[in-house]
Design a protein around this motif. Structure first.
Motif, short mmCIF file in Angstrom:
data_model
loop_
_atom_site.label_atom_id
_atom_site.label_comp_id
_atom_site.label_asym_id
_atom_site.label_seq_id
_atom_site.Cartn_x
_atom_site.Cartn_y
_atom_site.Cartn_z
N ALA A 31 0.84 -1.31 0.18
CA ALA A 31 0.12 -0.08 -0.13
C ALA A 31 0.91 1.37 0.14
N ILE A 32 2.03 1.34 0.60
CA ILE A 32 3.07 2.34 0.44
C ILE A 32 4.13 2.17 -0.54
N HIS A 33 4.11 1.66 -1.64
CA HIS A 33 5.12 1.28 -2.39
C HIS A 33 5.61 2.44 -3.16
N HIS A 34 4.56 3.51 -3.26
CA HIS A 34 4.86 4.68 -3.90
C HIS A 34 5.87 5.40 -3.01
N TRP A 35 5.62 5.56 -1.55
CA TRP A 35 6.42 6.35 -0.65
C TRP A 35 7.74 5.33 -0.39
N ILE A 36 7.76 4.11 -0.64
CA ILE A 36 9.17 3.54 -0.45
C ILE A 36 10.23 3.80 -1.75
N SER A 37 9.32 3.96 -2.79
CA SER A 37 10.14 4.40 -4.03
C SER A 37 10.96 5.42 -4.13
N ILE A 38 10.68 6.57 -3.18
CA ILE A 38 11.48 7.68 -3.01
C ILE A 38 12.59 7.42 -2.53
N PRO A 39 12.94 6.61 -1.34
CA PRO A 39 14.41 6.49 -1.00
C PRO A 39 15.17 5.40 -1.95
N PHE A 40 14.37 4.59 -2.66
CA PHE A 40 15.16 3.93 -3.70
C PHE A 40 15.46 4.63 -5.00
N CYS A 41 14.66 5.65 -5.33
CA CYS A 41 15.14 6.68 -6.59
C CYS A 41 16.29 7.61 -5.95
N ILE A 42 16.36 7.72 -4.57
CA ILE A 42 17.43 8.44 -4.11
C ILE A 42 18.80 7.80 -4.02
N LEU A 43 18.48 6.60 -3.83
CA LEU A 43 19.94 5.79 -3.94
C LEU A 43 20.20 5.42 -5.29
N TYR A 44 19.31 4.91 -6.24
CA TYR A 44 19.68 4.74 -7.44
C TYR A 44 20.52 6.18 -7.89
N PRO A 85 21.03 -2.65 -14.33
CA PRO A 85 20.04 -3.37 -14.97
C PRO A 85 18.74 -3.53 -14.09
N THR A 86 18.90 -3.24 -13.00
CA THR A 86 17.69 -3.48 -12.29
C THR A 86 16.76 -2.38 -12.15
N LEU A 87 17.32 -1.05 -12.26
CA LEU A 87 16.72 0.12 -12.24
C LEU A 87 15.20 -0.02 -12.66
N ILE A 88 14.75 -0.33 -14.04
CA ILE A 88 13.50 -0.19 -14.63
C ILE A 88 12.63 -1.02 -13.96
N SER A 89 13.09 -2.21 -13.54
CA SER A 89 11.99 -3.36 -13.06
C SER A 89 11.93 -2.96 -11.62
N VAL A 90 12.79 -2.62 -10.78
CA VAL A 90 12.41 -2.33 -9.47
C VAL A 90 11.63 -0.94 -9.40
N LEU A 91 11.70 0.23 -9.84
CA LEU A 91 10.88 1.33 -10.09
C LEU A 91 9.54 0.95 -10.74
N GLN A 92 9.35 -0.02 -11.84
CA GLN A 92 8.08 -0.43 -12.29
C GLN A 92 7.25 -0.79 -11.20
N VAL A 93 7.87 -1.79 -10.25
CA VAL A 93 6.97 -2.75 -9.33
C VAL A 93 6.75 -1.67 -8.53
N LEU A 94 7.51 -0.82 -7.74
CA LEU A 94 7.26 0.17 -6.88
C LEU A 94 6.38 1.08 -7.24
N TRP A 95 6.11 1.53 -8.49
CA TRP A 95 5.11 2.56 -8.94
C TRP A 95 4.12 1.93 -9.32
N SER A 96 3.94 0.51 -9.36
CA SER A 96 2.80 -0.22 -9.66
C SER A 96 2.48 -0.12 -11.20
N ILE A 97 3.72 0.03 -12.14
CA ILE A 97 3.24 0.31 -13.36
C ILE A 97 2.99 -1.16 -14.33
N SER A 98 4.20 -2.02 -13.59
CA SER A 98 3.82 -3.50 -14.03
C SER A 98 4.73 -4.30 -13.29
N ARG A 99 4.49 -5.45 -13.06
CA ARG A 99 5.11 -6.54 -12.36
C ARG A 99 5.79 -7.72 -13.21
N LYS A 100 5.23 -7.74 -14.47
CA LYS A 100 5.69 -8.55 -15.34
C LYS A 100 7.16 -8.46 -15.74
#
Length: 326
Positions: A31-44, A85-100
Motif C-alpha cells: 500500500a505504501i510502495h509509492h512512498w518506498i520508491s522515494i528512498p530507492f530513487c534517491i539511492l539509485y 540492469p535492475t533500475l527499470i524493473s524495481v521502479l516499475q514494481v514500486l510505482w505499480s506500473i507493471s510486475r511482469k
C-alpha cells in the motif's frame, strides 16, 4: 495487472510453459510502495551520479592517471553494472506500473547482476595487490603496474567473471517452470528463480556453489594474504606516523571490501540456508546487496582520498574558477 489481483488459478497448468514471471515488491507494504520508491530513487540517483562522476574525473584529470585510480574506475564500472540492469524493473514494481518480466529479460538481468558482482570481487583483489605493491615494493610500483598490465588485469577480471556464469544461464532456458511464477524480489536472481523449477536442479545448485566458493573464497583469501604482507611490512616501519600514513591508504579499500562481502555473504546464507525466514528479510538483503556498494563506494573514496576530491571538484566547478584556484 497488479500482483494482488493474481489468483492461484492464474498459475495452473495453463501457465506452466509461460515465459512471463511476476516480480514482488516489499511484502506487506504494498500500500505504501509509492512512498518506498522515494528512498530507492534517491539511492539509485546517488549511485549513478557518484560513479559517473568518479569515472569522468579519472578520465579527464591527468593526476588521476595512476594504477590505483584505474582500478577505482573498474570498481565504479562494476558497481554500475550491478545496479543499472535492475533500475527499470524495481521502479516499475514500486510505482505499480507493471510486475511482469519476460523470461529472456530475467535471464539477461541475472547475467549482469551475477557477472558484475563477481567482477567487483576480482577488482577488489586487484586493488589489494595494488596496495601490496605500493607499500611493500614502492620502488618497483611503476614498473610492475604498467598501464598495459593494468589493462590485462581488468580484462581478465571481467572475462573471468562473465564467462563461467553463461552455463548457468543457458541451463535455465531448458528448465520447465511448473510452480508459481512469482519471484520473491523486485528483480531476478538465480537463487530465486531456480526454486520455481520442477526438475532436477542439482547441477545449478552445485555449479553455483562452486562459482561462489571459487570467486568469493579465492578472492577474499587473496585479499587477506595481501594484507598480511602489508601489515608485516608496516610493522617494520619505525615511525608511528609513517605506519599510520601507510595504513590510511588502505582504509578506503578495506571499507569497499566489507561493503561488498558482508551483504553478499548474508544474501547467500539467507537464500541457501534460511529459506523459511520472513520474505521481508530476503527482500531487504537482496536490495542491500544490490544498492549499498554502488552508493557507498564513491562516497568513501571521495571522503578518504584528496586526489579524488580534487578531481571531482574540477568536474563540478566551472573552468574559470578552476583556473583561478590553480
Amino acid at each position: 495487472m497488479a500482483l494482488g489481483a493474481i489468483s492461484k488459478a492464474d498459475f495452473n497448468t495453463s501457465t506452466i510453459y509461460s515465459s512471463t514471471f511476476y516480480l514482488t515488491g516489499i511484502p506487506g507494504y504494498e500500500a505504501i510502495h509509492h512512498w518506498i520508491s522515494i528512498p530507492f530513487c534517491i539511492l539509485y540517483f546517488i549511485g549513478i551520479v557518484g560513479n559517473c562522476t568518479i569515472l569522468h574525473a579519472i578520465r579527464t584529470d591527468p593526476s588521476l592517471h595512476e594504477p590505483m585510480y584505474y582500478f577505482l574506475a573498474m570498481l565504479s564500472f562494476a558497481d554500475m553494472g550491478m545496479s543499472l540492469p535492475t533500475l527499470i524493473s524495481v521502479l516499475q514494481v514500486l510505482w505499480s506500473i507493471s510486475r511482469k518480466i519476460e523470461f529472456n529479460t530475467c535471464v539477461t538481468q541475472m547475467f549482469f547482476i551475477h557477472s558484475f558482482s563477481f567482477a567487483e570481487s576480482g577488482v577488489l583483489l586487484a586493488m589489494a595487490f595494488d596496495r601490496y605493491i605500493a607499500i611493500c615494493h614502492p620502488l618497483r610500483y611503476a614498473t610492475i603496474l604498467t598501464p598495459q598490465r593494468i589493462a590485462k588485469i581488468g580484462i581478465f577480471a571481467f572475462l573471468r567473471s562473465s564467462l563461467p556464469v553463461i552455463p548457468l544461464m543457458i541451463r535455465l532456458t531448458y528448465f520447465p517452470f511448473c510452480r508459481s511464477h512469482v519471484l520473491s524480489h523486485s528483480y531476478c536472481l538465480h537463487q530465486d528463480i531456480i526454486r520455481l523449477v520442477c526438475a532436477d536442479t542439482k547441477f545449478n545448485f552445485i555449479y553455483g556453489l562452486v562459482l561462489v566458493t571459487l570467486f568469493w573464497g579465492c578472492d577474499s583469501l587473496g585479499i587477506l594474504v595481501s594484507y598480511i604482507f602489508i601489515l608485516h611490512s608496516v610493522l617494520n616501519i619505525a615511525s608511528w606516523e609513517e605506519r599510520f600514513k601507510a595504513l590510511n591508504t588502505c582504509a578506503s579499500h578495506i571499507c569497499a571490501v566489507l561493503i561488498l562481502y558482508i551483504p553478499m555473504i548474508g544474501l547467500s546464507i539467507v537464500h541457501r540456508f534460511a529459506k523459511n525466514a520472513s520474505p521481508l528479510v530476503h527482500v531487504l538483503m537482496a536490495h542491500i546487496y544490490l544498492l549499498v556498494p554502488p552508493v557507498l563506494n564513491p562516497i568513501i573514496y571521495s571522503v578518504k582520498n584528496k586526489k579524488i576530491r580534487r578531481g571531482i571538484t574540477r568536474v563540478i566547478t566551472p573552468k574559470r574558477i578552476n583556473s583561478t584556484l590553480n
